[in-house]
Design a protein around this motif. Structure first.
Motif, short mmCIF file in Angstrom:
data_model
loop_
_atom_site.label_atom_id
_atom_site.label_comp_id
_atom_site.label_asym_id
_atom_site.label_seq_id
_atom_site.Cartn_x
_atom_site.Cartn_y
_atom_site.Cartn_z
N GLY A 591 18.58 10.19 1.76
CA GLY A 591 18.04 8.90 2.15
C GLY A 591 16.73 9.03 2.90
N GLU A 592 16.64 10.01 3.81
CA GLU A 592 15.41 10.22 4.57
C GLU A 592 14.27 10.65 3.66
N ASP A 593 14.57 11.58 2.72
CA ASP A 593 13.53 12.02 1.79
C ASP A 593 13.13 10.90 0.84
N ALA A 594 14.08 10.04 0.48
CA ALA A 594 13.76 8.91 -0.39
C ALA A 594 12.75 7.98 0.27
N VAL A 595 12.87 7.81 1.59
CA VAL A 595 11.91 6.97 2.32
C VAL A 595 10.51 7.57 2.24
N VAL A 596 10.43 8.91 2.34
CA VAL A 596 9.11 9.58 2.28
C VAL A 596 8.47 9.37 0.92
N VAL A 597 9.25 9.57 -0.15
CA VAL A 597 8.70 9.40 -1.50
C VAL A 597 8.33 7.93 -1.74
N ALA A 598 9.19 7.03 -1.28
CA ALA A 598 8.90 5.60 -1.47
C ALA A 598 7.63 5.19 -0.73
N ASP A 599 7.40 5.75 0.44
CA ASP A 599 6.17 5.44 1.18
C ASP A 599 4.94 5.89 0.41
N ARG A 600 5.03 7.04 -0.27
CA ARG A 600 3.91 7.49 -1.10
C ARG A 600 3.68 6.53 -2.25
N ALA A 601 4.79 6.02 -2.84
CA ALA A 601 4.66 5.07 -3.94
C ALA A 601 4.04 3.75 -3.45
N LYS A 602 4.41 3.32 -2.25
CA LYS A 602 3.85 2.08 -1.71
C LYS A 602 2.35 2.23 -1.46
N ALA A 603 1.92 3.45 -1.07
CA ALA A 603 0.51 3.67 -0.81
C ALA A 603 -0.33 3.54 -2.08
N LEU A 604 0.30 3.73 -3.25
CA LEU A 604 -0.42 3.60 -4.52
C LEU A 604 -0.57 2.15 -4.95
N ARG A 605 0.16 1.25 -4.33
CA ARG A 605 0.16 -0.15 -4.71
C ARG A 605 -0.58 -0.99 -3.68
N GLN A 606 -0.86 -2.20 -4.02
CA GLN A 606 -1.58 -3.08 -3.10
C GLN A 606 -0.64 -3.75 -2.11
N GLY A 607 0.63 -3.48 -2.21
CA GLY A 607 1.61 -4.10 -1.32
C GLY A 607 2.45 -5.10 -2.08
N VAL A 608 3.75 -4.99 -1.91
CA VAL A 608 4.69 -5.86 -2.61
C VAL A 608 5.51 -6.61 -1.57
N ALA A 609 5.52 -7.92 -1.67
CA ALA A 609 6.34 -8.75 -0.78
C ALA A 609 7.73 -8.88 -1.41
#
Length: 701
Positions: A591-609
């Protein structure tokens, strides 16, 4: 006079030197003795037979305990529960109840016997004395001698004396021999069970998990218990070597092809999987049997002993901070196959189903695919986690919709989400028809037109949705496996048409059955994976009959020990020619590592509400609307029906066409008809569809 001799200080160093010399001599003798093969053989013999006695005593004690108590039954119940075999659990519970009842009856009979024993002994003594007296009277009458009346009593007394004398002579030797007999019995039991350490056992009795050689393989096949195979091997001039292909190194084991002699089928070999593995000195999970393209041939992959129990390395998602994904050309790094080769999965326009028992790594395996795909910023996610414990929390701010919870309200929102996916799919199909495209949504089309971006719907713990009996405002149940189920029908429609327009659905579910995973739904998936399941029937539900018949065996995985290990069948994953499935040891992303990878994916996007709660609205009743526009007319041309529908509810029916209208009737067992060369909708067809739906609703209630 007594003289005491005292050592002087001068004598002490000499005495220490002599002691040191004796110790050195003893060490040299001991080292030489240990290097002597005769001494080592004698030591192994002593340890072996001593261990036989100790281990045999333990075996006999265990057998005695099992025979005198219900321990065996309790052990079998626990094993059946661990494997999820609830029918066997019930059977063993009935057996243990019968055993306890019989034991209780025996004990009660024993107590009654103790009460009645004195009376029975008295009756027997009196009866025996009476018989002897009668015999004596008859004897005295015959001999005319009154002294013969007591002759039978004298004979009985003499017989007792002789028996006592014999018993006294034999008792001593028996008593002396009893410990040795018990020792011999313990030794025999230990020898049969090989209770000695492996290094002390004879070479032919050791289970070393040694190298796989041609002779080892031939002997393993010869001893499978298949008469035709054994005779064929014994009749070969080369002792069976012609059966074997070259032995190749394959990952953490070896691989070879075995060409079977005439009269022996590959099914017979697959049925002897466990025995073949044990003949090769391996556990069952360390030997994989597949069927290559060559006829009458089995392909064996044999792992190095214990290699599969070692964990695999971390996911490449955690090792490469610059990793990106491509929905169309990339492959998700999922894990390793049994050979130790990396396994990548293509998820492009593929529906996915993962299933298995609870707490075996299903969510982690599904989430790792989604985490990789999230690194492609063109992909949109819609996630419903019907467990609701936070496993998909990393997708908050990444997914367009994230529903988390197991209640009926959460199921209703998940159904609304998937039904919105159906509407979006139909909108895209209409756009494709307007553009004249015939090959579906291509990569270039999706890159250039935001309206065709890939949509991935993920429903984890989907059995909650299939099993939900709650109803929406329209009276239709959310769950179920019939045409009245909103969730089932939405999934079915996406399976039927979603792939062509970049709309796919991934499901994770527990313990597959016809109730919590309907057949029509599970067979619509392109990639089907299963962790450990309880029975072969469940394995066939999870993967399909063909892969299981070809050797796929998720029901033989070890619960707890094979956590995260998937048997996968279908498209999108590389397999050898003729192979129906592949076993994947998935990378675990915590779960902790999933947060790290997800944060990298969010940085590639303009932000999702991310939307966490959908407003559940009453969907349009298409069949009722159709009946309303047809009214009392016997038949109405399809074009006129569509025109009336769009006038009555333009927002819902603006993209409907003849095929969509026909699909509505087909879903309810009817169809459009032609009249004067034009397609028409008949009033009686609509009425029959309404009646059939009401009957189905009544049955569901």
């Amino acid at each position: 006079m007594t003289v005491h001799l005292l050592k002087t200080p001068v004598d002490a160093p000499a005495e220490d030197q002599r002691a040191e010399t004796r110790r050195a001599r003893f060490c040299r003798i001991a080292r030489a003795a240990l290097q002597d093969e005769r001494v080592r053989t004698g030591g192994r013999l002593a340890v072996r037979h001593g261990a036989y006695v100790v281990g045999g005593t333990r075996v006999l004690a265990r057998r005695t305990w099992d025979g005198r108590t219900a321990a065996r039954y309790e052990r079998m119940i626990r094993a059946a529960e661990a494997a999820g075999l609830m029918d066997e659990v019930k059977e063993w519970e009935q057996r243990v109840q019968a055993y306890r009842a019989a034991r209780h009856q025996r004990r009660m009979d024993l107590l009654k016997a103790m009460v009645h024993a004195p009376k029975a002994i008295g009756y027997a003594t009196a009866g025996g004395a009476g018989v002897l007296l009668l015999v004596g009277v008859l004897l005295a009458w015959a001999t005319h001698d009154m002294r013969d009346v007591v002759t039978p009593f004298e004979i009985v007394v003499e017989l007792v004396r002789v028996c006592a004398m014999v018993a006294g002579a034999v008792w001593g030797p028996l008593l002396a021999a009893a410990p040795w007999v018990a020792l011999g019995g313990a030794w025999a039991a230990g020898r049969h069970r090989h209770t000695a350490p492996q290094w002390a056992l004879p070479i032919d009795a050791r289970d070393l998990g040694g190298p796989i050689t041609p002779s080892v393989v031939v002997v393993a096949f010869r001893d499978l218990g298949i008469g035709t195979l054994r005779k064929a091997i014994e009749g070969m001039g080369d002792a069976g070597a012609a059966m074997l292909g070259p032995i190749r190194i394959a990952g953490c084991g070896v691989e070879l092809d075995v060409h079977l002699p005439s009269g022996v089928t590959t099914e017979e070999i697959q049925a002897k999987h466990r025995k073949l593995a044990e003949n090769l000195s391996r556990h069952e999970h360390e030997v994989a049997i597949t069927i290559p393209s060559q006829p009458r041939t089995v392909r064996l992959w044999v792992a190095d002993s214990g290699a599969l129990d070692e964990p695999i390395g971390p996911s490449p998602l955690l090792l490469d901070d610059e990793m990106t994904a491509d929905y169309y050309t990339g492959r998700a790094p999922w894990g390793q196959n049994l050979r130790g080769d990396d396994v990548g999965v293509s998820v492009m326009q593929r529906h996915i189903l993962l299933t298995g028992l609870s707490n075996q790594g299903k969510t982690a395996a599904l989430r790792s695919l989604a985490l990789w795909l999230a690194l492609d910023r063109t992909v949109a996610f819609y996630v419903a986690d019907l467990k609701g414990v936070g496993d998909w929390r990393p997708f908050d701010g990444l997914a367009e919709v994230l529903i988390q919870g197991p209640t009926d309200e959460h199921v209703g929102q998940a159904v609304e989400m998937v039904e919105w996916g159906v509407e979006e799919m139909q909108r895209r199909i209409a756009l494709l028809e307007q553009s004249g495209a015939t090959d579906g949504v291509t990569r270039d089309m999706a890159r250039q037109d935001e309206r065709f971006r890939p949509l991935v719907f993920i429903v984890d713990e989907a059995q909650v949705a299939y099993g939900c009996g709650a109803k929406g405002a329209d009276g239709h149940p959310y769950g179920g496996s019939k045409a009245t189920s909103r969730y089932f029908m939405a999934v079915k429609r996406i399976h039927d048409q979603g792939r062509a327009v970049n709309v796919t659905i991934w499901e994770g579910t527990q313990d597959p059955t016809d109730q919590n995973l309907p057949k029509r739904s599970r067979e619509g998936n392109h990639i089907r994976g299963s962790l450990v399941v309880g029975t072969e029937a469940q394995a066939k539900m999870a993967l399909g009959e063909a892969p299981v018949d070809a050797g796929a065996a998720p029901h033989k995985l070890r619960r707890g020990l094979d956590k995260g290990k998937l048997v996968v069948a279908g498209e999108g994953i590389e397999m050898e020619p003729g192979q129906a499935s592949v076993t994947v040891r998935t990378h675990f992303v915590s779960g902790e590592d999933a947060v790290v990878v997800a944060d990298r994916a969010k940085a590639l996007r303009q932000g999702v509400a991310t939307v966490h709660k959908l407003e559940v609205v009453q969907p349009a009743d298409h069949l009722a609307d159709l009946a309303a526009v047809v009214a009392n007319e016997k038949r109405v041309r399809t074009g006129e029906v569509l025109h009336r529908l769009k006038i009555s509810n333009h927002a819902v029916y603006k993209n409907w066409d003849g095929e969509r209208l026909r699909a509505l009737l087909v879903d309810h067992g009817e169809d459009t008809t032609k009249y004067d060369g034009y397609p028409h909708v008949k009033r009686e067809s609509v009425q029959r569809a309404l009646q059939r739906r009401e009957e189905q609703l009544s049955e569901a209630q």
